[in-house]
Design a protein around this motif. Structure first.
Motif, PDB file in Angstrom:
ATOM      1  N   ALA A  27       0.825  -1.210   0.000  1.00 41.13           N
ATOM      2  CA  ALA A  27       0.000   0.000   0.000  1.00 41.13           C
ATOM      3  C   ALA A  27       0.857   1.258   0.000  1.00 41.13           C
ATOM      4  O   ALA A  27       0.562   2.234  -0.697  1.00 41.13           O
ATOM      5  N   LEU A  87       2.255   1.668  -3.467  1.00 42.93           N
ATOM      6  CA  LEU A  87       1.222   2.081  -4.415  1.00 42.93           C
ATOM      7  C   LEU A  87       0.779   3.521  -4.190  1.00 42.93           C
ATOM      8  O   LEU A  87       0.490   4.259  -5.140  1.00 42.93           O
ATOM      9  N   ARG A 120      -7.590   2.740 -10.462  1.00 51.51           N
ATOM     10  CA  ARG A 120      -7.666   1.293 -10.586  1.00 51.51           C
ATOM     11  C   ARG A 120      -6.268   0.682 -10.671  1.00 51.51           C
ATOM     12  O   ARG A 120      -5.384   1.211 -11.341  1.00 51.51           O
ATOM     13  N   VAL A 121      -6.110  -0.444  -9.995  1.00 54.38           N
ATOM     14  CA  VAL A 121      -4.891  -1.241 -10.070  1.00 54.38           C
ATOM     15  C   VAL A 121      -5.269  -2.574 -10.716  1.00 54.38           C
ATOM     16  O   VAL A 121      -6.003  -3.362 -10.128  1.00 54.38           O
ATOM     17  N   ALA A 139      -1.840  -7.350  -3.920  1.00 47.27           N
ATOM     18  CA  ALA A 139      -2.394  -6.340  -4.830  1.00 47.27           C
ATOM     19  C   ALA A 139      -3.774  -5.896  -4.361  1.00 47.27           C
ATOM     20  O   ALA A 139      -4.119  -4.710  -4.427  1.00 47.27           O
ATOM     21  N   TRP A 140      -4.572  -6.855  -3.881  1.00 50.18           N
ATOM     22  CA  TRP A 140      -5.924  -6.547  -3.376  1.00 50.18           C
ATOM     23  C   TRP A 140      -5.835  -5.736  -2.090  1.00 50.18           C
ATOM     24  O   TRP A 140      -6.374  -4.624  -2.009  1.00 50.18           O
ATOM     25  N   SER A 157      -4.076  -2.319  -2.506  1.00 50.84           N
ATOM     26  CA  SER A 157      -4.944  -1.335  -3.166  1.00 50.84           C
ATOM     27  C   SER A 157      -5.986  -0.811  -2.197  1.00 50.84           C
ATOM     28  O   SER A 157      -6.252   0.398  -2.122  1.00 50.84           O
ATOM     29  N   CYS A 216      -4.748   1.811   0.386  1.00 47.31           N
ATOM     30  CA  CYS A 216      -4.439   3.168  -0.087  1.00 47.31           C
ATOM     31  C   CYS A 216      -5.612   3.790  -0.829  1.00 47.31           C
ATOM     32  O   CYS A 216      -5.484   4.878  -1.412  1.00 47.31           O
ATOM     33  N   ALA A 242      -7.307   2.612  -3.466  1.00 47.87           N
ATOM     34  CA  ALA A 242      -7.463   2.291  -4.883  1.00 47.87           C
ATOM     35  C   ALA A 242      -8.457   1.147  -5.056  1.00 47.87           C
ATOM     36  O   ALA A 242      -8.866   0.498  -4.092  1.00 47.87           O
ATOM     37  N   VAL A 271      -9.120  -2.470  -6.916  1.00 49.87           N
ATOM     38  CA  VAL A 271      -8.407  -3.552  -7.584  1.00 49.87           C
ATOM     39  C   VAL A 271      -9.282  -4.134  -8.689  1.00 49.87           C
ATOM     40  O   VAL A 271     -10.498  -4.268  -8.533  1.00 49.87           O
TER      41      VAL A 271
END
Length: 541
Positions: A50, A53, A62-63, A76-77, A80, A83, A85, A87
């Motif tokens: 996080a 990112l 979006r990531v 990644a989930w 995201s 922070c 964002a 996913v």
């Protein structure tokens, strides 16, 4: 059936569940291919992700992620989420236009991928404003990409394990999950943190999961079921084992090694395991699995699992979709094989006719629902307000599926009202398939439709009209599909005709093609060149 009041349930997020679990000394451990990651370690690593990112994306960006089940997909989930964002997990079997549409539509600011998926993913992202690519695996070169390509270990090393991100409201978007397009290109469901948690708790209650009970699955994290199972584990302080691939040959070895009491499967996985040869591992662990969830499950298939493997309950006993899940589930100790359970505390459910009127018990009709809880279903289709409104009528969400309810309120699935197929646990968009096949220079018209499969799902059949004078053969068209359609969508059957059946206004009569099934002139990929390959992420072995 009169609507009931929902029992109070906190509107929460997996991030709050992690914080609460750590404060209470939660024993939750997530195993990826038998490699354990305690909750505290996952929290620290996702803080690092996080932090990394946050310097590159803003809340709401979006990531995009293309990875099999594993640490990369989870970080990644959670990274995201921490922070702010959103996913966007892409199906690891998607290729060509299928993938390009989803990547372009979601417009990711940053991408995370395993090395094997980078070429296809970056081809789909060509021309987008992607600031960076984070890769797990070997060094990769991305011709034409101006941004940096960073190894995930380097990204984690540069992040702060004590990172504290912006406040996250549980009603904020967590995921964009793509569904199969049926009357157009595939659409992304906007899924909130609260929806994921509510679905997770409904799934926990549906199988009466116990905190001491480890759940094993190979369901991919680019679908919502695996995400909800993992979230449920955190919420109740349980552990979970996720396999990166599904293997019939290794299934019972995995169950024995993990000590799982629940296995979450879907689709053809259930009959393939049940019909496989006996193994020493299967004999040793007979009776270890209390529940094997998944659908569809016939009474005969459920009986086979019980007799061969000593499983107490076989089948999901629930109904749902990405837009709304679970709308029905099984009350404690009231499972009925073959049914999809009953209306639960999250949704009100009806079976209605074409005018929206409720039909009598036992009568087939459209399955419609509406939520009883806040944040219990999707927040609409990504950037498609008209499509969102189109699935609601009289403030009821129309699932597009047909079902019936018995006198006791149990739901039974009857048929799909939507024009899609399901194979290998994946929904297949006939629209997307026809768009790809229609681009072949020798194809004038094409219809993609289902024919029955021995594994309780669908097989894909292509019925097409060639241009005049074309010598295009079935095997040649089949080979042409490689690299253009996902591996799970490769057609099993192909038939060339002079014309497609149509109604008076020119619409192709797919119901007639489905009813005709395998004709005398239908070509089979299996008889011509062996079984069609399963998706790489879920290939049975």
């Amino acid at each position: 059936m009169a609507p009931t009041s929902a029992r109070p349930r906190e509107v929460t997020s997996v991030l709050r569940a992690v914080e609460s679990g750590l404060a209470q000394g939660s024993p939750t451990t997530v195993w990826f291919d038998h490699q354990p990651y305690p909750l505290a370690e996952l929290d620290r690593l996702s803080n690092r992700m996080a932090s990394y990112l946050a310097a590159r994306v803003k809340p709401g960006d979006r990531v995009g992620v293309m990875a099999r089940n594993g640490l990369t997909a989870l970080l990644a989930w959670w990274g995201s989420a921490k922070c702010g964002a959103i996913v966007v997990p892409y199906n690891t079997s998607n290729v060509g236009e299928f993938l390009r549409h989803q990547v372009t539509d979601s417009a990711p600011r940053l991408l995370v991928a395993q090395a094997e998926f980078v070429p296809e993913l970056m081809a789909g992202a060509a021309g987008l404003d992607v600031v960076e690519l984070i890769v797990e695996g070997a060094d990769v070169a991305v011709p034409g990409f101006a941004g940096p390509v960073v190894d995930i270990d380097a990204a984690l090393a540069a992040g702060d394990g004590d990172y504290q991100g912006p406040p996250i409201d549980p009603r904020d978007p967590s995921h964009l999950i793509y569904t199969s397009g049926t009357t157009g290109p595939s659409k992304a469901c906007v899924v909130s943190h609260s929806y994921v948690c509510n679905m997770a708790l409904d799934m926990v209650e549906n199988v009466e999961r116990r905190p001491s009970e480890l759940l094993w699955t190979a369901l991919p994290m680019f679908h919502l079921a695996a995400v909800a199972h993992l979230t449920g584990s955190v919420l109740i302080g349980a552990s979970m084992s996720l396999a990166s691939r599904f293997s019939v040959r290794r299934f019972w070895d995995d169950i024995e090694r993990s000590g799982a009491g629940i296995a979450a499967l879907m689709g053809s996985m259930l009959p393939m395991v049940a019909q496989a040869d006996e193994t020493e591992a299967a004999r040793r662990v007979k009776g270890q699995l209390r529940v094997v969830s998944g659908s569809p499950v016939s009474a005969d298939l459920a009986a086979l699992w019980r007799e061969r493997f000593g499983v107490q309950r076989v089948g999901a006993g629930a109904y749902g979709m990405t837009e709304a899940s679970l709308i029905t589930s099984t009350p404690p100790d009231q499972y009925r094989a073959g049914s999809a359970g009953k209306e639960n505390d999250s949704f009100e459910v009806r079976i209605v006719d074409g005018d929206g009127q409720r039909v009598p018990p036992g009568t087939p009709g459209s399955i419609v629902c509406r939520p009883k809880r806040p944040g219990a279903m999707f927040d609409g289709y990504w950037r498609q307000p008209e499509q969102t409104l189109a699935v609601f009528r009289d403030l009821w969400f129309n699932t597009g599926d047909l079902g019936r309810m018995d006198e006791d309120g149990y739901l039974y699935f009857v048929d799909r009202g939507k024009d899609y197929l399901r194979r290998g646990g994946e929904n297949i968009s006939s629209y997307d398939m026809e768009s790809v096949l229609g681009a072949h220079p020798d194809i004038v018209e094409v219809a993609v439709h289902a024919v029955p499969s021995a594994l309780n799902e669908d097989e894909v059949k292509v019925t097409a009209v060639r241009r005049a004078g074309s010598a295009l053969g079935e095997h040649e068209l089949f080979e042409w599909c490689h690299g253009r359609v996902p591996r799970y969508a490769m057609p099993r059957y192909i038939e060339f005709r002079d014309q497609l059946p149509r109604n008076p206004v020119g619409r192709v009569l797919k119901h007639k093609l489905r009813a005709e099934g395998l004709t005398a002139t239908t070509w089979s990929a299996q008889s011509s060149r062996g079984p069609v390959a399963e998706p790489a992420g879920n290939r049975p072995t």
